[in-house]
Design a protein around this motif. Structure first.
Motif, PDB file in Angstrom:
ATOM      1  N   ASP A 134       0.828  -1.201   0.000  1.00  0.00           N
ATOM      2  CA  ASP A 134       0.000   0.000   0.000  1.00  0.00           C
ATOM      3  C   ASP A 134       0.866   1.256   0.000  1.00  0.00           C
ATOM      4  O   ASP A 134       0.576   2.239  -0.692  1.00  0.00           O
ATOM      5  N   PHE A 135       1.937   1.226   0.791  1.00  0.00           N
ATOM      6  CA  PHE A 135       2.842   2.373   0.850  1.00  0.00           C
ATOM      7  C   PHE A 135       3.472   2.643  -0.512  1.00  0.00           C
ATOM      8  O   PHE A 135       3.541   3.794  -0.962  1.00  0.00           O
ATOM      9  N   GLU A 136       3.923   1.573  -1.182  1.00  0.00           N
ATOM     10  CA  GLU A 136       4.562   1.732  -2.484  1.00  0.00           C
ATOM     11  C   GLU A 136       3.597   2.294  -3.518  1.00  0.00           C
ATOM     12  O   GLU A 136       3.987   3.015  -4.433  1.00  0.00           O
ATOM     13  N   LYS A 137       2.298   1.971  -3.371  1.00  0.00           N
ATOM     14  CA  LYS A 137       1.307   2.442  -4.337  1.00  0.00           C
ATOM     15  C   LYS A 137       1.063   3.944  -4.249  1.00  0.00           C
ATOM     16  O   LYS A 137       0.748   4.584  -5.251  1.00  0.00           O
ATOM     17  N   ILE A 138       1.141   4.502  -3.036  1.00  0.00           N
ATOM     18  CA  ILE A 138       0.724   5.900  -2.864  1.00  0.00           C
ATOM     19  C   ILE A 138       1.870   6.852  -2.517  1.00  0.00           C
ATOM     20  O   ILE A 138       1.639   8.051  -2.363  1.00  0.00           O
ATOM     21  N   LYS A 139       3.089   6.340  -2.391  1.00  0.00           N
ATOM     22  CA  LYS A 139       4.196   7.233  -2.064  1.00  0.00           C
ATOM     23  C   LYS A 139       4.582   8.069  -3.284  1.00  0.00           C
ATOM     24  O   LYS A 139       4.300   7.711  -4.434  1.00  0.00           O
ATOM     25  N   ASP A 140       5.256   9.193  -3.049  1.00  0.00           N
ATOM     26  CA  ASP A 140       5.840  10.001  -4.112  1.00  0.00           C
ATOM     27  C   ASP A 140       7.235   9.438  -4.388  1.00  0.00           C
ATOM     28  O   ASP A 140       8.107   9.498  -3.518  1.00  0.00           O
ATOM     29  N   PRO A 141       7.479   8.891  -5.593  1.00  0.00           N
ATOM     30  CA  PRO A 141       8.785   8.276  -5.857  1.00  0.00           C
ATOM     31  C   PRO A 141       9.951   9.237  -5.669  1.00  0.00           C
ATOM     32  O   PRO A 141      11.035   8.828  -5.259  1.00  0.00           O
ATOM     33  N   SER A 142       9.713  10.509  -5.946  1.00  0.00           N
ATOM     34  CA  SER A 142      10.811  11.470  -5.820  1.00  0.00           C
ATOM     35  C   SER A 142      11.114  11.814  -4.368  1.00  0.00           C
ATOM     36  O   SER A 142      12.214  12.259  -4.048  1.00  0.00           O
ATOM     37  N   LEU A 143      10.132  11.594  -3.482  1.00  0.00           N
ATOM     38  CA  LEU A 143      10.334  11.901  -2.065  1.00  0.00           C
ATOM     39  C   LEU A 143      10.632  10.660  -1.242  1.00  0.00           C
ATOM     40  O   LEU A 143      11.345  10.729  -0.235  1.00  0.00           O
ATOM     41  N   GLY A 144      10.039   9.548  -1.640  1.00  0.00           N
ATOM     42  CA  GLY A 144      10.237   8.316  -0.887  1.00  0.00           C
ATOM     43  C   GLY A 144       9.287   8.146   0.277  1.00  0.00           C
ATOM     44  O   GLY A 144       9.440   7.233   1.081  1.00  0.00           O
ATOM     45  N   TYR A 145       8.286   9.016   0.391  1.00  0.00           N
ATOM     46  CA  TYR A 145       7.295   8.885   1.461  1.00  0.00           C
ATOM     47  C   TYR A 145       5.948   9.386   0.951  1.00  0.00           C
ATOM     48  O   TYR A 145       5.851   9.946  -0.137  1.00  0.00           O
ATOM     49  N   VAL A 146       4.898   9.186   1.770  1.00  0.00           N
ATOM     50  CA  VAL A 146       3.547   9.598   1.399  1.00  0.00           C
ATOM     51  C   VAL A 146       3.316  11.036   1.862  1.00  0.00           C
ATOM     52  O   VAL A 146       3.325  11.303   3.067  1.00  0.00           O
ATOM     53  N   PRO A 147       3.122  11.990   0.957  1.00  0.00           N
ATOM     54  CA  PRO A 147       2.871  13.384   1.350  1.00  0.00           C
ATOM     55  C   PRO A 147       1.426  13.569   1.797  1.00  0.00           C
ATOM     56  O   PRO A 147       0.514  13.682   0.979  1.00  0.00           O
ATOM     57  N   ALA A 148       1.201  13.578   3.115  1.00  0.00           N
ATOM     58  CA  ALA A 148      -0.163  13.611   3.646  1.00  0.00           C
ATOM     59  C   ALA A 148      -0.923  14.846   3.177  1.00  0.00           C
ATOM     60  O   ALA A 148      -2.120  14.781   2.894  1.00  0.00           O
TER      61      ALA A 148
END
Length: 351
Positions: free
Chosen positions: A61-75
């Motif tokens: 789930d994390f990989e699906k919604i994270k920003d690849p350029s940031l490496g985390y989910v921008p809430a």
């Protein structure tokens, strides 16, 4: 002779297959015995190879919604995306007549008798969830026909025919960041200014926590959260005095700190807040009710959930501090008797 040869050959092949199969099962039996001797480690390894656990699911789930350029989910972007999606849906609905849409009724069910307003589930009546905030807007409408109502987790609603036999309610906003409206008030010095607090302060198991105080400057049409109040998550009541100062009977801040906030006051229309809970209480500092009389006297009750309830009042609410200006009443109720909470009403200086 030839038939005898074929029969013999088939028999040999069957025997070879039987021996091979038997050897396979024997090998498997030995492997299972070894697995049992190893505390079932082989079986667990097989299950791990077949099924993913919660960690793998969450990782996907994390990989699906994270920003690849940031490496985390921008809430923050998620909230913006939700808002953008809601706006698209509203725009799509506005672009086509409601008559072209196909609707399937999904509620509510109800247990009271009244007009259905189109609701056919239950036999011709209506109901709602619990509501803690009601305000009749007599400043904008002296007839008393305009009222606001806040659901404990349903947003803000308005009625402009409150005195009719069948009042009609329209939603003001049921998409606030927090929908748990606990109390609402209006500024006597400016009818356009209103406030509502959020967060159910009682201790029921399904209590809905809040997210600060909201303010309107256009007669309750639009609302904005006051940044200085985001930690006020459980509030009993909010009031304005005749000078436009705001008072909040609060229970706790955000968890995990969850510190009692007592009685708060703002002298600048909600920009900043001061804790004016009187010192020397024989109860906890949770403020469960506040009343402002027509003479300008502020009454407050303190103590909740089995503590000794204290009543204090002041004739100078806009300047009172925790250490000065409060008066302890005598004879209001037997001293030393615990209570769950204490509510008041006043007419002039009669409490």
């Amino acid at each position: 002779m030839r038939n005898t040869y074929l029969l013999t050959a088939c028999t040999l092949l069957c025997m070879q297959g039987f021996i091979s199969c038997r050897q396979h099962h024997e090998d498997r039996r030995v492997a299972l015995v070894q697995a049992l001797d190893n505390n079932g480690e082989e079986k667990e390894d097989e299950e791990d190879n077949r099924y993913d656990g919660p960690a793998q699911r969450d990782s996907l789930d994390f990989e699906k919604i994270k920003d690849p350029s940031l490496g985390y989910v921008p809430a923050g972007r998620i909230l913006k995306a939700i808002d953008f999606t809601e706006n698209l849906k509203h725009a799509a609905n506005a672009a086509r007549p409601a008559s072209t849409l196909l609707w399937v009724e999904r509620g509510p069910n109800y247990d009271s008798v009244g007009p259905s307003n189109g609701n056919t589930r239950g036999g011709g009546g209506y109901t709602s969830g619990r509501m803690a905030a009601v305000m009749v807007d007599t400043l904008d409408d002296p007839t008393g026909n305009t009222a606001f109502c806040g659901g404990i987790d349903g947003g803000l609603w308005k009625c402009t025919n409150f005195l009719s036999a069948i009042p009609g309610w329209q939603v003001v906003n049921d998409y606030f960041a927090n929908l748990a409206i606990s109390s609402i008030c209006q500024d006597p010095t400016n009818a356009a200014i209103m406030y509502f607090s959020t967060g159910e302060a009682t201790s029921n198991a399904d209590a809905v926590y809040g997210g600060g105080i909201y303010k309107s400057t256009d007669h309750g049409n639009t609302w904005t959260q006051l940044p200085s109040t985001v930690n006020f998550i459980r509030s009993f009541k909010i009031l304005c005095d005749a000078s436009g100062n705001v008072y909040l009977a609060a229970r706790t801040t955000t968890t995990p700190a969850a510190q009692p906030y007592g009685l708060q006051r703002s002298n600048d229309k909600g920009v900043t807040w001061t804790n004016i809970t009187p010192t020397g209480l024989t109860s906890n500092s949770i403020c469960t009710d506040i009343e402002i009389s027509s003479t300008g006297r502020l009454h407050a009750s303190f103590g909740y959930l089995g503590s000794i309830v204290n009543h204090r009042y002041t004739t100078n609410p806009s300047t009172v501090t925790s250490g000065s200006g409060w008066i302890a009443s005598t004879g209001l109720r037997p001293s030393g008797v615990a209570a769950i909470r204490f509510e008041m009403a006043c007419l002039a200086d009669t409490l």
